[in-house]
Scaffold this motif. Structure first.
Motif, short mmCIF file in Angstrom:
data_model
loop_
_atom_site.label_atom_id
_atom_site.label_comp_id
_atom_site.label_asym_id
_atom_site.label_seq_id
_atom_site.Cartn_x
_atom_site.Cartn_y
_atom_site.Cartn_z
N ILE A 188 36.59 43.47 48.02
CA ILE A 188 36.54 42.01 48.15
C ILE A 188 36.78 41.35 46.79
CG2 ILE A 188 34.98 40.04 48.59
CD1 ILE A 188 35.55 41.18 51.21
N ALA A 189 36.15 41.90 45.75
CA ALA A 189 36.30 41.33 44.41
C ALA A 189 37.74 41.46 43.92
CB ALA A 189 35.34 41.99 43.44
N LEU A 190 38.36 42.60 44.21
CA LEU A 190 39.76 42.78 43.80
C LEU A 190 40.66 41.79 44.53
CD1 LEU A 190 39.86 46.69 43.87
CD2 LEU A 190 40.10 45.26 41.83
N THR A 191 40.39 41.61 45.82
CA THR A 191 41.21 40.72 46.64
C THR A 191 41.09 39.27 46.21
OG1 THR A 191 40.87 42.22 48.49
CG2 THR A 191 41.70 40.04 49.04
N ASN A 192 39.90 38.90 45.76
CA ASN A 192 39.65 37.49 45.45
C ASN A 192 39.74 37.17 43.96
OD1 ASN A 192 39.08 35.79 47.90
ND2 ASN A 192 38.04 37.72 48.33
N HIS A 193 40.50 38.01 43.23
CA HIS A 193 40.94 37.67 41.87
C HIS A 193 39.87 37.73 40.79
CE1 HIS A 193 44.42 36.23 44.12
NE2 HIS A 193 43.61 35.47 44.81
N ALA A 194 38.78 38.49 41.01
CA ALA A 194 37.83 38.69 39.90
C ALA A 194 38.59 39.36 38.75
CB ALA A 194 36.67 39.58 40.35
N SER A 195 38.32 38.94 37.53
CA SER A 195 39.13 39.48 36.43
C SER A 195 38.53 40.74 35.81
CB SER A 195 39.39 38.40 35.37
OG SER A 195 38.19 37.81 34.96
N MET A 196 37.31 41.08 36.17
CA MET A 196 36.78 42.40 35.80
C MET A 196 35.93 42.91 36.96
SD MET A 196 34.30 43.55 32.64
CE MET A 196 33.12 44.85 32.99
N VAL A 197 36.24 44.10 37.44
CA VAL A 197 35.57 44.66 38.62
C VAL A 197 35.12 46.08 38.29
CG1 VAL A 197 35.76 45.24 41.07
CG2 VAL A 197 37.05 43.30 40.14
N ALA A 198 33.81 46.34 38.45
CA ALA A 198 33.28 47.68 38.15
C ALA A 198 32.19 48.04 39.14
CB ALA A 198 32.73 47.72 36.73
N ARG A 199 31.97 49.33 39.27
CA ARG A 199 30.78 49.81 40.02
C ARG A 199 30.12 50.85 39.14
NH1 ARG A 199 31.84 50.94 45.96
NH2 ARG A 199 33.15 52.60 45.19
N GLU A 200 28.80 50.75 38.99
CA GLU A 200 28.07 51.70 38.16
C GLU A 200 26.83 52.18 38.91
OE1 GLU A 200 29.30 53.01 35.62
OE2 GLU A 200 30.82 51.61 34.93
N PHE A 201 26.12 53.12 38.29
CA PHE A 201 24.98 53.78 38.93
C PHE A 201 23.72 53.51 38.09
CE2 PHE A 201 22.84 58.15 39.35
CZ PHE A 201 22.10 57.77 40.46
#
Ligand SMILES: Cc1ncc(C[n+]2csc(CCOP(=O)(O)OP(=O)(O)O)c2C)c(N)n1
Ligand code: SF4
Length: 295
Positions: free
Chosen positions: A168-181
């Motif tokens: 969703i974040a990639l699709t809606n133009h977020a300029s930095m997208v990450a997932r961490e643990f």
């Protein structure tokens, strides 16, 4: 900032009813402890005076962190942390703004705020504590709970497909997208520093164990089901690869999915080019003509 402890009664309570010293109220083994540590380490790594950092908290176990941090902050309503965060940035764009929010608040009640603020590239950092449950309210399904999982509110199993925050974040133009643990504090801390230093909407979905209401997705389970992305491979502005990994269900991919440089919202508002809104005097502004409209 050093907090002054007020006079306390024999139970350690102040006249305002607050208990000192303030300790986290999270359950033993909660992933919020680790995220809390990563936030403190991550913010310490930001080259900015502490008083220029604001944390906006949502309601939830995650948002209860508001009681244990000594940063300036605002504890908002459930699902409503993002609009005030964007407003704080617009009122004083010299501030760094971090949002601490659960998956329920960010992707459920606040889902529309999440989607639409990304489109404007508002310069705020979102840290979504994703434990796949509504935990403060004792373990109901959240938007990210997997299909078929039985929770308190879904005794026959979740019917819906799960919300995919990274896609969703990639699709809606977020300029930095990450997932961490949550189980890798140094990595998460470094990502938080990177997010705060990034100009624009930075989003970090954090996989957070909740041993009480989601015991199956434990620290051990995550370690067995995650694969780390090679950061450099995903720094290109081509999103195709990032989407591919965001959509894969074989494993949970963690790391930086996407990052691009582009102007933030406040940088595109001509009114804000000279100085901040809060630096302007309101002494000579006469609002009586506007008020007269309501008479
Ligand atoms: C608009 C609104 N809906 C529901 C609630 C009740 N509520 C408070 S906290 C919460 C769950 C929080 O879950 P999440 O946002 O995932 O955070 P967590 O507790 O898991 O950290 C709910 C449903 C509320 N306060 N306001
Ligand atoms: S209910 Fe879950 S998320 Fe909330 S404090 Fe306990 S372990 Fe943490």
């Amino acid at each position: 900032m050093t907090e002054q402890t007020p006079p306390l009664d024999k139970y350690g309570r102040s006249a305002a009813g607050l208990t000192y010293p303030k300790h986290p109220t999270w359950c033993p083994g909660c992933g919020n402890y680790a995220i809390w540590g990563a936030i403190k380490a991550g913010l310490a790594g930001v080259n900015c005076p502490k008083e220029k950092i604001v944390i906006v908290y949502d309601v939830g176990c995650s948002g209860n962190m508001a009681d244990f941090n000594s940063y300036y902050g605002l504890h908002t309503l459930h699902g409503r942390a993002l609009p005030p965060a964007a407003a704080i940035k617009l009122a004083n764009h010299e501030l760094k703004v971090l949002v601490v929010i659960g998956d329920g608040g960010c992707y459920g009640e606040g889902g529309t705020h999440f989607i639409n603020l990304m489109r404007g590239n508002h310069d705020i950092t979102i840290l979504a504590h994703n434990n796949h449950r509504y935990s403060l309210t004792t373990g109901q399904m959240s938007p990210t709970t997997d299909k078929g999982v039985k929770t308190k509110s879904t005794p026959e199993g979740v019917i819906e497909e799960p919300f995919n925050p990274v896609a969703i974040a990639l699709t809606n133009h977020a300029s930095m997208v990450a997932r961490e643990f949550a189980g890798d504090i140094p990595k998460l801390a470094a990502r938080i520093t990177e997010g705060i230093n990034h100009t624009g909407f930075s989003f970090i979905d954090v996989l957070q164990p909740c041993p009480v209401f989601n015991p199956n997705q434990s620290y051990e389970w995550y370690r067995a089901n995650m694969i780390k992305l090679d950061d450099e491979r995903h720094l290109a502005p081509d999103k195709t690869k990032a989407w591919e990994y965001a959509m894969r269900t074989d494993k949970l991919y963690i790391g930086l999915f996407f990052k691009e440089g582009k102007p933030a919202y406040h940088q595109q508002v001509s009114e804000l080019k000279e100085n901040t809104l809060v630096s302007r005097s309101i002494a000579n502004i006469d609002i009586s003509p506007f008020l007269s409209e309501f008479e």
